[in-house]
Design an enzyme around this catalytic site. Structure first.
Site, mmCIF file in Angstrom:
data_model
loop_
_atom_site.group_PDB
_atom_site.id
_atom_site.type_symbol
_atom_site.label_atom_id
_atom_site.label_comp_id
_atom_site.label_asym_id
_atom_site.label_seq_id
_atom_site.Cartn_x
_atom_site.Cartn_y
_atom_site.Cartn_z
ATOM 1 N N HIS A 50 -6.778 -4.561 -1.548
ATOM 2 C CA HIS A 50 -6.053 -5.833 -1.502
ATOM 3 C C HIS A 50 -6.236 -6.663 -2.767
ATOM 4 C CE1 HIS A 50 -6.252 -4.687 2.776
ATOM 5 N NE2 HIS A 50 -5.027 -5.194 2.777
ATOM 6 N N HIS A 54 0.820 -1.212 0.000
ATOM 7 C CA HIS A 54 0.000 0.000 0.000
ATOM 8 C C HIS A 54 0.853 1.261 0.000
ATOM 9 C CE1 HIS A 54 -3.162 -2.785 0.886
ATOM 10 N NE2 HIS A 54 -2.694 -3.076 2.087
#
Lengths: 351, 351
Positions: free
Chosen positions: B239, B73
Site C-alpha cells: 500500500h 494491486h
C-alpha cells in the site's frame, strides 16, 4: 567482487535502484533465472546464447521459427518460446542485436529439415545479423525465409519525409506475427506459407507509442531523456530514444486517440472492418493505467464502427522501465483470426 | 470537463505522468477497460461494483469463490476471475477496502446453493467489511466460510514485538490460496473442504518484500515516501507505506537472500522439502530484473537442498507503480501440488 558490484550498481543522485549484480551480467543472469522458472517450457543454451523449446524435436518435423533482438524488451522474445509460437529466441545484450553467430546457431538448432522462418524487427543491426545468419544456415543446407516486421508509424517515411532512411521500426506487431506464424507452423504449413502469413500480418499492422517517462539502462543512473513537467514524448520506439516530438500532457481521453486515429487512417480501416487491438505497456505502466488506456482506444474504434475482434492487453514488448504505452492495430481476416485463436503455450502467452 | 481533467491529471514538479482522466474515475474506467478486453472471461457489474465470471452458473452448482480488496494491486484480484480460480472479485477504490454491500452482493451473486468461500487479505478494513458481508449473505441463507491470508513476515507479531497488533498482512500468498481453492471448488469439494484447503495454504506461506522506489497514487504528484541514495525499504507491504526499516542498497546476490532466508526459517523448511516459489514484481519491476531476482532466490534454496517444485515469476500482486519485489514461499505437499497444477483460465493466469 560483491563490493565492486555494489559500487557499480549503486545509484547516484536521483538514480533508480535496480536488482542486479555486475551490470555486464544482467542479461545472462536474467536468462538463467528465466530458464529456471520455466524449465517445463524452455532451456537456455548459454554459449552461443539462445533460448529453445524444451520439447524441441519431440514432435517430428515442422517449420522452425526463430526471432530475437536486443534484451530489455521482455517478455519479448523469450516469453514467446513454446508450443504454437517460437521455437527459439536469440537475445542480444540490452538494446543490442544478437550476433550473427548466435542467430545462425539457433536457426540450425531448430531446423528439423522443414526449413526455418526468421522473424526480424526492422533495425539495422538486427536486419544485418539475421541476414548473415540466414546465409550461414543456408550454406549448411537449411531453407530459410525471413519476415521483416516494420509497424511503427512514427518512423514511416511518408510521415518523416525521409525516403532513404531505415523505414518503419518493428515494435509490438511482432507478437502478432510470431503468434500467427507459430500457429501455422504447428498446423503443418510449409516454410513459404508460414513466411507469407507472417508478411501478411506485418503489412496489416501499424503501431504508435507515447512515453510518459524515459527508461534507465541497468547500471546507469539516469533516465535516457528528460521530459518537461507538462510534456509527453510522442512516437517513441522501444530503445529509450526520443520520439518524433514532444506533445502536451493531456487526459487519457485525448492522448489515446492521438495514438489510435493515425493507425486507423494508415491501415484504411473502415466501418465493419475487424481488428486485433494490442494495448501494450512499455515497462512500468500499471495494469490499472493500461486498462484505462484500452477503454479509450476501443471506445474510439466503437465510434468508428470498427470491430475489436480480438485484443491483447498487458506489457509484452517493453523498453526497460519506460512508462507509457503503445497501441497496435492489425487488420484481421478469417484466416488470421483462426491462427490467432489457435492454442499457444509460452511463458507470456497461453490459451 | 476535459480541460478540468487536464489540470487535475497534470503533473507538477518532479511528478509522474499517468494515463487518466478524472482521478476519481480511475478505478471505474479501468474496470470498464478490463471487462472490455476480457469479455470472454468476465463481466463487470457496475453498481454495486464487482467482476464476475462470464460463464457463472453455466456449469451447475459448485462452491462460489470471492475475493477482493483495494484497487492498485492489479492483476490481483480481477485478473484471477475465471475457470479454476475466483468466481468474483470485489474492487474498492485505490488502496481502499470494498464496502460490505459490494462484497455481500458479489457473495450472493456467486452462490449456487453450494456455499461461498471468501478469501480475505488481513487488513482491518477488509476483515471488517467481509465479515459484515458474510453476515448479510448468511442472513439470506448462504453458507459462507472465510479464509484469512496473512503471509507477510515483516509484520509478524513475533518479530515486531506487538502481540496486540493486527498481525501479519496478507500479500502475494493470496494468489496461491485463490488457485488452490479454485481448483478444489472446480473439482467438486464442499464449502468446508475448500475453506480448509485455503487455510492450509495460508498457514504454509510466508512473504517478504523490498522496495527500491515508492509508488505514486493516481492524480498525486509525489511518491508516497522518499528513499536515500543508497537505501532500500525493507519489509514493505502493498500500500505504498513504509516498511519495517531502511537497509543499505546492495547487489541482488545480497538483497534477495535477505528476503528469502527468513521465510525458510519461519516455515521451518528443511533439506528435501518442496516449495512453491513466487517472485512477484510490485508494479514497475522489469521482467529482466525479476528473472535475475528469481535466480538468486532459487540458488539459495538449491544450496539448502529445498526443492523449487513450482514457481510463479511475474507481477501479480502490485502496489501501483512501486519498484521492488516480494518473495513468497509456500510449503507444498502432494495435495496442494495437484491443485496448483489443475487447469486454470483467467486473464492473469492460464495453464
Amino acid at each position: 567482487m560483491a563490493q565492486e558490484a555494489a559500487v557499480t550498481a549503486g545509484p547516484r543522485s536521483g538514480a533508480r535502484r535496480q536488482f542486479l549484480n555486475d551490470p555486464d551480467d544482467v542479461v545472462a543472469e536474467a536468462l538463467e533465472g528465466f530458464a529456471r522458472a520455466h524449465s517445463d517450457l524452455v532451456r537456455w543454451n548459454r554459449d552461443p546464447s539462445y533460448v529453445i523449446r524444451a520439447d524441441h524435436g519431440a514432435h517430428g518435423s515442422k517449420v522452425g521459427l526463430v526471432s530475437g533482438g536486443g534484451s530489455g524488451h521482455e517478455p519479448l522474445h523469450t516469453g514467446f518460446v513454446g508450443r504454437g509460437m517460437l521455437d527459439a529466441a536469440v537475445p542480444g545484450q540490452v538494446f543490442t542485436s544478437p550476433t550473427a553467430l548466435q542467430v545462425a546457431a539457433a536457426t540450425q538448432a531448430v531446423d528439423t529439415g522443414a526449413g526455418v522462418v526468421q522473424i526480424v524487427k526492422n533495425y539495422t543491426g538486427d536486419v544485418l545479423n539475421f541476414r548473415i545468419a540466414a546465409e550461414i544456415a543456408q550454406d549448411e543446407g537449411a531453407r530459410v525465409q525471413q519476415v521483416l516486421v516494420d509497424d511503427d508509424l512514427a518512423t514511416d517515411p511518408q510521415l518523416t519525409g525521409n525516403p532513404d532512411g531505415p523505414g518503419r521500426r518493428g515494435t509490438a506487431a511482432v507478437v502478432a506475427v510470431e503468434k500467427v506464424c507459430g500457429a501455422a507452423a504447428e498446423a503443418g504449413a510449409d516454410v513459404v506459407e508460414v513466411a507469407a502469413l507472417g508478411r501478411r500480418v506485418a503489412s496489416s499492422a501499424r503501431s504508435l507509442a507515447v512515453a510518459l517517462e524515459a527508461p534507465a539502462h541497468p547500471g546507469r543512473d539516469r533516465p535516457s531523456f528528460d521530459l518537461g513537467e507538462h510534456e509527453v514524448e510522442f512516437g517513441v520506439g522501444i530503445h529509450g530514444e526520443r520520439g518524433v516530438g514532444r506533445r502536451p500532457f493531456a487526459p487519457a481521453a485525448e492522448l489515446l486517440p492521438q495514438l489510435t486515429a493515425p493507425l486507423v487512417e494508415s491501415l484504411g480501416l473502415r466501418r465493419g472492418d475487424a481488428a486485433l487491438v494490442i494495448v501494450n505497456g512499455l515497462g512500468s505502466t500499471h495494469p490499472l493505467q493500461l486498462s484505462l488506456a484500452y477503454r479509450e482506444v476501443t471506445r474510439l474504434l466503437d465510434g468508428l464502427g470498427i470491430t475489436t475482434a480480438r485484443s491483447l492487453l498487458g506489457s509484452y514488448v517493453t523498453a526497460l522501465d519506460m512508462t507509457g504505452c503503445s497501441v497496435t492495430l492489425v487488420r484481421l481476416d478469417d484466416d488470421l483470426l483462426r491462427l490467432w485463436d489457435a492454442p499457444v503455450r509460452t511463458a507470456a502467452l497461453t490459451w
